[in-house]
Design an enzyme around this catalytic site. Structure first.
Site, PDB file in Angstrom:
ATOM      1  CG  HIS A  21     -24.385  16.928  -1.003  1.00 53.21           C
ATOM      2  ND1 HIS A  21     -24.282  16.160  -2.140  1.00 53.21           N
ATOM      3  CD2 HIS A  21     -24.290  18.217  -1.402  1.00 53.21           C
ATOM      4  CE1 HIS A  21     -24.153  16.960  -3.198  1.00 53.21           C
ATOM      5  NE2 HIS A  21     -24.146  18.212  -2.772  1.00 53.21           N
ATOM      6  CE  LYS A  47      -2.408  -2.775  -0.503  1.00 57.01           C
ATOM      7  NZ  LYS A  47      -2.454  -4.242  -0.419  1.00 57.01           N
ATOM      8  CB  ILE A  72       0.211 -10.302  -5.661  1.00 56.20           C
ATOM      9  CG1 ILE A  72      -0.097 -10.648  -4.199  1.00 56.20           C
ATOM     10  CG2 ILE A  72       1.650  -9.828  -5.816  1.00 56.20           C
ATOM     11  CD1 ILE A  72       0.815 -11.706  -3.594  1.00 56.20           C
ATOM     12  CB  SER A  97       1.619 -12.660  -8.244  1.00 59.06           C
ATOM     13  OG  SER A  97       1.328 -12.140  -9.538  1.00 59.06           O
TER      14      SER A  97
END
Ligand code: FAD
Ligand code: NAI
Length: 475
Positions: free
Chosen positions: A454, A58, A194, A279
Site C-alpha cells: 500500500h 511503445k 494497431i 490496420s
C-alpha cells in the site's frame, strides 16, 4: 563459419531468435538466418516486433504520452509549461535508437550463446528426416544444413485489395511508425490493436483521428464491460470511432487520400485524410521459403500447418510464432520457440494457450488473460464476477489516473480464476499477477488473502478478487 548444424532457425524475430538461443543453451550447434536490413543494409534481427512492431510502437506511445501529460496534466500538479512544442524528428530518432539497441542486443546474445548468425533470406533446397539443405541468399549466397529446422518467418500487414501500401499516404505499421510530421487529419481503417495504439499516438500529438471499423462491435475479443468502458474513454479523448462501416473506393491524390465508405446507417460517406493507416490484421509470411518445393504444408489461410507441438508435416521441421495458428503476439512466439527447442532435446516443452496475456497499450491500457464474461455465458459456465474501480484506489488518485477497473471472473463452485480483465493505469504490468495466479490455478480467494503493498495499483487487483465474494474493503 561452420556449415552443418543441429538446428537451423529461419527468421530472427521473437519466435526465431529465442528458439535459437534456447537450442544453443541446450547444447545444439545452432544457426539463425534473418533477412531484415537496417538503413545501412546491415543486419537488424528482432523481426517485426523489434523493427516495426512492439518496440517502436511503445517508444512512440511513451513520447506522445509525455507530450499529452505536459499539455494537459502537468498544470494540475502546479507545473507550468510555457511554449510547449513537439519535435517529431527527435521523437523518431529516439525510437530508431531504441530499435537499434534491441537489434544490437540480439546480435550480442547470439555471440554470447554461440549461435551462428546468417544475414540473408533462407529457403529450403531439399531434405528429409536426416537433415535439410537451406540456401542463404544474402550479400553472398551459401548453403548450410540442419538436422532440425525451425521456421519462424512471421507475418506481413494485410492490405486492402484496392489500396496497396505506398508508405507515404497509405500506411501499414511500417509507415505509421515513421510519419515525420503530425498529420492534420489521420484516417485509420481497422479499430484493432494497431489502429488504437497508432491512432492514440497521433491524436495525442494533435492529429484529428477517425477510425473506421467494419464490425459493429468494438473490440469484440475483449470482455464486453471493459470494451464498453474503453470505447467511452477513447471517444472522450477525441478518437472518432465509426463502427459497422463498409469501405469502398480509396483514392490517393498527391497530398491526401480520399476514402469512400458506407456508414452503419447505410449512408454513403466520403472523408479526406492527410495520411491513412490500414490496420486490418496480418497475414502469415512464407514468401521465398520454397515451402512448396519441399512439400511443407500450409493450411487454407496460408499459415504453416502445425500440430499442438508445432510440428509440421515434414520430419524434423517445426514452425513457431506468427507464421502458425494462434494469437499473433511476440510472447506467444517466444514461448513456442523455447518449447520447440526443448522438444528437439527430448524435453516436454509446453505452451499454455489459456494463460497467454493480451495487452493494448493505449491510455488507459487494456490487459486481460483467460475467458471473457461473454465467453463464459456462451459456454454455459456458472461464474461469479468481482470488479473494483481505480477511482477508489489511493495510488491511482495520487497518479492522477483513475479511469478504469479490475475485473475478476471465477468459477461459481470452485472459485478458480477463469479470467481477469483490466482497463487502467499499468494494466500491462498488473496482468502478470493474474497470469501467475491462473498458471497455479489459484482461486479468487487466494489473491484476496495475499498481502499487497500500500499504496499500489495492485491493491485494485486484490480488491477485485475480494469483490468476487462481495467483500471489497474500500468500495
Ligand atoms: P516476426 O517478428 O515477424 O519475425 C520474422 C523474421 O523472419 C523477420 O525478421 C523476417 O525478416 C524474417 N524472415 C522472414 N522470412 C525469412 C526468410 N525466408 N529468411 C530469412 N529471414 C526471414 N506483439 C506483442 O506481443 N506485443 C506488442 O506490443 C506488439 N505490438 C505490435 C505492434 C505492431 C505495430 C505490430 C505490427 C505488431 C505488434 N505485435 C506485438 C506483434 C508481434 O510483433 C508479432 O507477434 C511478433 O513479431 C511475431 O514474432 P515472429 O518471430 O513470429 O515473427
Ligand atoms: P487486429 O486483428 O487487431 O484488428 C484488425 C481490425 O480491422 C479488426 O477490428 C477488424 O474487424 C478490422 N477490419 C478488418 N477488415 C476490415 C475492413 N475491410 N474494413 C474495416 N475494418 C476492417 O489487427 P491489427 O490491428 O492490424 O494488428 C495485427 C496484429 O498484430 C494483432 O492482431 C496483434 O496480434 C498484433 N499486435 C499486437 C499488439 C499488442 O500486443 N499490443 C499491438 C499491435 C499489434
Amino acid at each position: 563459419m561452420a556449415k552443418n548444424f543441429d538446428v537451423v532457425v529461419i527468421g530472427g524475430g521473437p519466435g526465431g531468435y529465442v528458439a535459437a538461443i534456447r537450442a544453443a543453451q541446450l547444447g545444439f550447434s545452432t544457426a539463425c538466418i534473418d533477412e531484415w536490413k537496417n538503413e545501412k543494409n546491415g543486419p537488424a534481427p528482432g523481426g517485426t516486433c523489434t523493427n516495426v512492431g512492439c518496440i517502436p510502437s511503445k517508444a512512440l506511445l511513451q513520447s506522445s504520452e509525455h507530450y499529452e501529460h505536459a499539455n494537459h496534466a502537468f498544470a494540475e500538479h502546479g507545473i507550468e509549461v510555457k511554449g510547449l512544442s513537439m519535435n517529431v524528428g527527435q521523437m523518431l530518432a529516439r525510437k530508431n535508437t531504441i530499435v537499434k539497441q534491441n537489434n544490437d542486443g540480439i546480435l550480442y546474445l547470439f555471440k554470447k550463446n554461440k549461435v551462428a548468425f546468417f544475414h540473408g533470406r533462407g529457403s529450403f533446397v531439399k531434405g528429409d528426416a536426416n537433415g535439410y539443405e537451406i540456401k542463404v541468399a544474402g550479400a553472398a549466397e551459401e548453403t548450410i544444413t540442419g538436422k532440425h529446422i525451425i521456421v519462424a518467418t512471421g507475418s506481413n500487414p494485410r492490405a486492402l485489395p484496392n489500396a496497396p501500401f505506398d508508405e507515404k499516404l497509405i500506411l501499414s505499421n511500417t509507415g505509421a511508425l515513421a510519419i515525420d510530421a503530425v498529420p492534420k487529419k489521420l484516417g485509420v481503417i481497422g479499430a484493432g490493436v494497431i489502429g488504437l495504439e497508432m491512432g492514440s499516438v497521433w491524436r495525442r500529438l494533435g492529429a484529428e483521428v477517425t477510425v473506421l471499423e467494419a464490425l459493429t462491435t468494438f473490440l469484440g475479443a475483449v470482455d464486453e464491460q471493459i470494451a464498453k468502458e474503453a470505447h467511452k474513454l477513447f471517444t472522450k479523448q477525441g478518437l472518432a470511432i465509426s463502427l459497422g462501416v463498409k469501405i469502398g473506393a480509396i483514392t490517393a491524390g498527391k497530398k491526401d487520400v480520399t476514402v469512400e465508405y458506407t456508414d452503419d446507417k447505410g449512408n454513403a460517406q466520403k472523408a479526406v485524410f492527410d495520411k491513412l493507416i490500414v490496420s486490418i490484421g496480418r497475414v502469415p509470411n512464407t514468401i521465398g521459403l520454397n515451402a512448396e518445393g519441399v512439400g511443407l504444408k500450409l493450411d487454407e489461410r496460408g499459415f504453416i500447418a502445425v500440430d499442438g507441438d508445432c510440428k509440421t508435416n515434414l520430419p524434423n521441421v517445426w514452425a513457431v510464432g506468427d507464421v502458425v495458428r494462434g494469437p499473433m503476439l511476440a510472447h506467444k512466439a517466444e514461448e513456442e520457440g523455447v518449447a520447440v527447442a526443448e522438444r528437439i532435446a527430448g524435453q516436454h516443452g509446453h505452451v499454455n494457450f489459456n494463460t497467454i496475456p493480451w495487452v493494448i497499450y493505449t491510455s488507459p491500457e487494456i490487459a486481460w488473460v483467460g475467458k471473457t464474461e461473454q465467453q463464459l455465458k456462451a459456454e454455459g459456465v456458472a461464474y461469479k464476477a468481482g470488479t473494483f474501480p481505480f477511482m477508489a484506489n489511493g495510488r491511482a488518485r495520487a497518479l492522477g489516473d483513475t479511469n478504469g477497473m479490475v475485473k475478476f471472473l471465477a468459477d461459481a463452485k470452485t472459485d478458480e480464476i477463469l479470467g481477469v480483465h483490466i482497463i487502467g493505469p499499468m494494466a500491462s504490468e498488473l496482468i502478470a499477477e493474474a497470469v501467475v495466479a491462473m498458471e497455479f490455478r489459484a482461486s479468487s480467494e487466494d489473491i484476496a488473502r495475499i498481502c499487497h503493498a500500500h499504496p499500489s495499483l495492485s491493491e485494485a487487483t486484490k480488491e477485485a478478487a475480494l469483490a468476487v465474494d462481495k467483500r471489497s474493503l474500500n468500495f
